[in-house]
Design a protein around this motif. Structure first.
Motif, PDB file in Angstrom:
ATOM      1  N   PRO A  96       0.645  -1.195   0.010  1.00 12.61           N
ATOM      2  CA  PRO A  96      -0.052   0.143   0.011  1.00 12.61           C
ATOM      3  C   PRO A  96       0.966   1.206   0.114  1.00 12.61           C
ATOM      4  CG  PRO A  96      -1.086  -1.747   1.652  1.00 12.61           C
ATOM      5  CD  PRO A  96       0.255  -2.177   0.890  1.00 12.61           C
ATOM      6  N   ASP A  97       1.938   1.305   0.513  1.00 11.99           N
ATOM      7  CA  ASP A  97       2.880   2.309   0.685  1.00 11.99           C
ATOM      8  C   ASP A  97       3.572   2.632  -0.672  1.00 11.99           C
ATOM      9  OD1 ASP A  97       4.342   0.363   0.882  1.00 11.99           O
ATOM     10  OD2 ASP A  97       5.501   0.988   3.038  1.00 11.99           O
ATOM     11  N   GLY A  98       3.522   1.931  -1.612  1.00 12.59           N
ATOM     12  CA  GLY A  98       4.296   2.177  -2.600  1.00 12.59           C
ATOM     13  C   GLY A  98       5.606   1.020  -3.069  1.00 12.59           C
ATOM     14  N   SER A  99       5.964   0.558  -1.688  1.00 11.13           N
ATOM     15  CA  SER A  99       7.084  -0.237  -1.872  1.00 11.13           C
ATOM     16  C   SER A  99       6.843  -1.631  -2.587  1.00 11.13           C
ATOM     17  CB  SER A  99       7.588  -0.657  -0.531  1.00 11.13           C
ATOM     18  OG  SER A  99       6.772  -1.102   0.350  1.00 11.13           O
ATOM     19  N   GLN A 121      -3.558   1.070  -5.754  1.00  8.04           N
ATOM     20  CA  GLN A 121      -4.458   1.996  -4.816  1.00  8.04           C
ATOM     21  C   GLN A 121      -5.814   1.887  -4.896  1.00  8.04           C
ATOM     22  OE1 GLN A 121      -3.029   5.849  -5.884  1.00  8.04           O
ATOM     23  NE2 GLN A 121      -0.865   5.728  -5.035  1.00  8.04           N
TER      24      GLN A 121
END
Length: 483
Positions: A96-99, A121
């Motif tokens: 979810p944090d883009g990692s 997302q």
């Protein structure tokens, strides 16, 4: 002015025209096969590429669904990623944090694109990034899973297409070579009759033997060509035979007047050399001798003119035009009277329009009048009648002479033919043959019969033509005024 760009196509055109038909057929066959192979390669490559792409994408979707199911159960952060097999499939999890998470030892994938990030997302359910969207040769499929996304990728492999293209290239080259050989063989087989036709034509040209026909073989266009050439040879053969007969007949007809003319001239020269011309020949004898010389010269002139007319055959520079045959008849009568002042002609002509050559028709009418004038007694005129009869213009010329014997009727219009009763009269036997030819050229018919006066009746039927509109209106006006 044509620039250098126009010279190339012209040179290619000249080169192509100088090639033999066999070479042209070979080149055309090879070119057609090469184009067919190229088009088939393009179509097959496109279909194969699409099929491989669809298969790869289906496999990516299938693998992504399995990984997404595991990620939804265990969570994207804790899902167990399958180990990297060393080649083929690559996987990645987007948190979810883009990692991202990837299996240990797996090569790095391209950075997550913005569109793939939006899938993680929750902006969209999935994303298939096509070949041209990534620079590293990967096809990547992104699928929403839990609160993140999973990605499955495969390296784009063009080797099957390249191997297929190389194979098609080899097949194409073999097809082009085979097509050229087949085209050469087909051309040789198809053109064999033409080769034999050419050899026969060359043989005829070298031997001048027009009787050697060309064997009729083959079918379709080749057979029609051979038949046309055989017909041409037959026409040339008939023409040569006609020329030979004309020369032989002309030599025979010229022999008598030339011999007589030569003897009379030799007599005058011999007497003049001896100085006894005045004593040996009286004034009356000299007059008769000179008259004979003049008549012989005139006969030779007439014979030469008629030979020229016959030798020309159907060749004429005169144009066909719409004319009043009555004017032609009147002009011929005027010429006949100027040539033989003591000839008497009785005219009964009406205006009849025909389509023809005026000089040729006038010569034919003049010959008919001259022929009748030789037989008609001095106190009996030559009767010339012209009228319209149905769709024909009918011209009749009759005399009061002895007529034509039944045995001679069939040969009256033959060249150089003279009846026994006409041997002592001036003439060459060509006049009526010229009449026959002119009448045939105009689509008419010439016949001979016995006239009511006992002599010969020569009749000519020609197709009549419609009177020109202005003249027809004028004739109608004159008729109305007369009433």
């Amino acid at each position: 002015m044509s620039g250098p760009t126009g010279r190339g196509p012209r040179r290619l055109t000249r080169w192509w025209r100088r090639r033999s038909l066999r070479t042209r057929l070979t080149v055309i066959a090879a070119t057609a096969i090469a184009i067919s192979v190229f088009v088939a390669f393009q179509v097959a490559s496109e279909l194969m590429d699409r099929e491989l792409q669809v298969t790869a994408e289906d496999q990516l979707r299938s693998d992504s669904r399995v990984l997404a199911a595991d990620a939804e159960r265990a969570g994207v952060a804790q899902v167990q990623l399958p180990p990297y097999p060393g080649s083929g499939r690559l996987v990645r999890v987007i948190l979810p944090d883009g990692s991202t998470r990837t299996p240990v030892g797996q090569p790095a994938l391209p950075p997550v694109s913005g569109r793939a990030g939006r899938v993680a997302q929750g902006a969209s359910a999935d994303l298939m990034e096509p070949n041209d969207s990534d620079e590293d040769g990967y096809r990547i499929y992104t699928l929403r899973a839990g609160d993140g996304a999973v990605q499955v990728a495969r390296v784009v492999d063009d080797s099957p297409i390249n191997r297929f293209g190389f194979g098609m290239l080899l097949i194409g080259l073999l097809c082009v070579v085979g097509g050229a050989l087949v085209g050469r063989t087909v051309a040789r087989t198809a053109l064999a009759p033409i080769d034999r036709l050419t050899a026969a034509a060359v043989r005829v040209a070298h031997t001048r033997d027009l009787d050697a026909g060309i064997p009729d073989e083959g079918g379709g266009e080749i057979r029609r060509l051979i038949q046309s050439i055989n017909e041409m040879l037959a026409a040339l053969r008939d023409s040569r035979r006609a020329q030979r007969l004309l020369a032989e007949d002309a030599a025979h007809e010229l022999k008598t007047p030339l011999t007589s003319l030569r003897l009379n001239v030799e007599l005058l020269v011999r007497l003049d050399r001896r100085g006894t011309l005045d004593s040996a020949l009286s004034a009356g004898s000299r007059t008769r001798l000179l008259n004979d010389l003049g008549a012989q010269v005139a006969e030779l002139s007439t014979l030469a003119a008629e030979l020229t007319e016959v030798a020309r055959g159907d060749v004429s520079d005169e144009n066909t035009e719409l004319l009043d045959l009555a004017d032609v008849v009147l002009a011929a009568v005027t010429r006949a009277r100027s040539r033989v002042p003591d000839i008497e002609v009785a005219l009964d002509v009406t205006s009849v329009w025909v389509s023809g050559r005026p000089a040729a028709l006038q010569r034919a009418v003049l010959n008919l009048i001259d022929n009748a004038g030789k037989w008609s007694p001095a106190d009996q005129p030559v009767q010339v009648r012209l009228r319209a009869e149905g769709a024909s213009a009918v011209l009749e010329v009759d005399d009061a002479g002895p007529g034509i014997d039944a045995v001679d009727v069939a040969r009256v219009f033959d060249r150089f033919y003279r009846a026994d009763s006409a041997r002592g009269l001036p003439g060459s036997g060509l006049g009526l043959s010229i009449v026959q030819r002119v009448v045939d050229d105009h689509g008419g018919r010439a016949t001979v019969a016995r006239s009511t006066r006992g002599g010969a009746l020569l009749r000519v039927d020609l197709p009549a033509a419609a009177q020109p509109a202005p003249l027809a209106r004028r004739a109608a006006g004159e008729d109305t005024a007369a009433r």
